[in-house]
Motif scaffolding. Sequence first.
Motif, PDB file in Angstrom:
ATOM      1  N   MET A 114       0.842  -1.180   0.000  1.00  0.00           N
ATOM      2  CA  MET A 114       0.000   0.000   0.000  1.00  0.00           C
ATOM      3  C   MET A 114       0.892   1.250   0.000  1.00  0.00           C
ATOM      4  SD  MET A 114      -2.934   0.801   2.747  1.00  0.00           S
ATOM      5  CE  MET A 114      -3.981   2.177   2.602  1.00  0.00           C
ATOM      6  N   PRO A 115       0.603   2.207  -0.897  1.00  0.00           N
ATOM      7  CA  PRO A 115       1.406   3.422  -0.953  1.00  0.00           C
ATOM      8  C   PRO A 115       1.284   4.233   0.339  1.00  0.00           C
ATOM      9  CG  PRO A 115       0.017   3.205  -2.905  1.00  0.00           C
ATOM     10  CD  PRO A 115      -0.396   2.149  -1.935  1.00  0.00           C
ATOM     11  N   THR A 116       2.314   5.016   0.614  1.00  0.00           N
ATOM     12  CA  THR A 116       2.318   5.879   1.787  1.00  0.00           C
ATOM     13  C   THR A 116       1.340   7.024   1.589  1.00  0.00           C
ATOM     14  OG1 THR A 116       4.639   5.367   2.134  1.00  0.00           O
ATOM     15  CG2 THR A 116       3.792   7.306   3.235  1.00  0.00           C
ATOM     16  N   PHE A 117       0.641   7.373   2.662  1.00  0.00           N
ATOM     17  CA  PHE A 117      -0.290   8.496   2.631  1.00  0.00           C
ATOM     18  C   PHE A 117      -0.074   9.317   3.887  1.00  0.00           C
ATOM     19  CE2 PHE A 117      -4.295  10.610   3.563  1.00  0.00           C
ATOM     20  CZ  PHE A 117      -4.537  11.237   2.350  1.00  0.00           C
ATOM     21  N   ASP A 118      -0.055  10.646   3.732  1.00  0.00           N
ATOM     22  CA  ASP A 118       0.184  11.522   4.869  1.00  0.00           C
ATOM     23  C   ASP A 118      -0.592  12.821   4.685  1.00  0.00           C
ATOM     24  OD1 ASP A 118       1.503  12.093   7.331  1.00  0.00           O
ATOM     25  OD2 ASP A 118       2.872  13.410   6.253  1.00  0.00           O
ATOM     26  N   VAL A 119      -1.094  13.339   5.798  1.00  0.00           N
ATOM     27  CA  VAL A 119      -1.752  14.642   5.806  1.00  0.00           C
ATOM     28  C   VAL A 119      -1.079  15.484   6.875  1.00  0.00           C
ATOM     29  CG1 VAL A 119      -3.914  15.901   6.115  1.00  0.00           C
ATOM     30  CG2 VAL A 119      -3.963  13.596   5.166  1.00  0.00           C
ATOM     31  N   HIS A 120      -0.590  16.635   6.478  1.00  0.00           N
ATOM     32  CA  HIS A 120       0.080  17.564   7.384  1.00  0.00           C
ATOM     33  C   HIS A 120      -0.862  18.751   7.560  1.00  0.00           C
ATOM     34  CE1 HIS A 120       3.646  20.509   7.988  1.00  0.00           C
ATOM     35  NE2 HIS A 120       3.245  20.025   9.143  1.00  0.00           N
ATOM     36  N   VAL A 121      -1.217  19.081   8.793  1.00  0.00           N
ATOM     37  CA  VAL A 121      -2.216  20.110   9.066  1.00  0.00           C
ATOM     38  C   VAL A 121      -1.592  21.286   9.793  1.00  0.00           C
ATOM     39  CG1 VAL A 121      -4.421  20.606  10.182  1.00  0.00           C
ATOM     40  CG2 VAL A 121      -3.943  18.298   9.341  1.00  0.00           C
ATOM     41  N   SER A 122      -1.936  22.482   9.357  1.00  0.00           N
ATOM     42  CA  SER A 122      -1.556  23.675  10.107  1.00  0.00           C
ATOM     43  C   SER A 122      -2.731  24.637  10.088  1.00  0.00           C
ATOM     44  CB  SER A 122      -0.302  24.329   9.538  1.00  0.00           C
ATOM     45  OG  SER A 122      -0.524  24.789   8.236  1.00  0.00           O
ATOM     46  N   SER A 123      -2.854  25.378  11.170  1.00  0.00           N
ATOM     47  CA  SER A 123      -3.946  26.325  11.288  1.00  0.00           C
ATOM     48  C   SER A 123      -3.374  27.699  11.606  1.00  0.00           C
ATOM     49  CB  SER A 123      -4.901  25.875  12.396  1.00  0.00           C
ATOM     50  OG  SER A 123      -5.992  26.744  12.496  1.00  0.00           O
ATOM     51  N   HIS A 124      -3.774  28.667  10.821  1.00  0.00           N
ATOM     52  CA  HIS A 124      -3.348  30.044  11.002  1.00  0.00           C
ATOM     53  C   HIS A 124      -4.603  30.886  11.216  1.00  0.00           C
ATOM     54  CE1 HIS A 124       0.576  28.754   9.617  1.00  0.00           C
ATOM     55  NE2 HIS A 124      -0.052  28.142   8.635  1.00  0.00           N
ATOM     56  N   HIS A 125      -4.434  32.143  11.508  1.00  0.00           N
ATOM     57  CA  HIS A 125      -5.558  33.019  11.823  1.00  0.00           C
ATOM     58  C   HIS A 125      -6.720  32.878  10.832  1.00  0.00           C
ATOM     59  CE1 HIS A 125      -7.840  36.413  13.176  1.00  0.00           C
ATOM     60  NE2 HIS A 125      -7.764  36.952  11.967  1.00  0.00           N
ATOM     61  N   ASN A 126      -6.469  33.067   9.559  1.00  0.00           N
ATOM     62  CA  ASN A 126      -7.554  33.056   8.589  1.00  0.00           C
ATOM     63  C   ASN A 126      -7.471  31.913   7.587  1.00  0.00           C
ATOM     64  OD1 ASN A 126      -5.370  33.952   7.158  1.00  0.00           O
ATOM     65  ND2 ASN A 126      -6.432  35.642   6.173  1.00  0.00           N
TER      66      ASN A 126
END
Length: 126
Positions: A1-13
């Motif tokens: 199975m291929p690698t899967f990644d989600v990188h999350v960042s939250s800024h003001h808007n």
Amino acid sequence: MPTFDVHVSSHHNRVMLTVAGELDFDTCPRITQVTDTVSIRNRTLCLDLAGVSFMDASGLNLLQRLHRHTEAEGGTLELSGLQQQPRRILALTAADARGHVDAGSGATVKSPAPTARCGDEGVRSS
């Protein structure tokens, strides 16, 4: 199975998701899990898809649902870094012609304010 990644960042808007791997039936629910936990009211949800080389109908459906959801919340969906195959899927299905995505630039055309390029800071969610 291929690698899967989600990188999350939250800024003001803006909330940024950097996705790597294939956007398909198996991986789309993981993105939905992440987006369901982040407030996007009156914010831009930016998907950096530079790491996505393949997208199937599930990925297209996800993008359309995210577009409707962000719009309902008073926000904007912005796509960045579209590779050739996902860009072609959007063009073939006319998603770009309906104003959801500008397949030429990879950014939404719906934003009332100028769109900014997606950043790369944040917290990783796998």
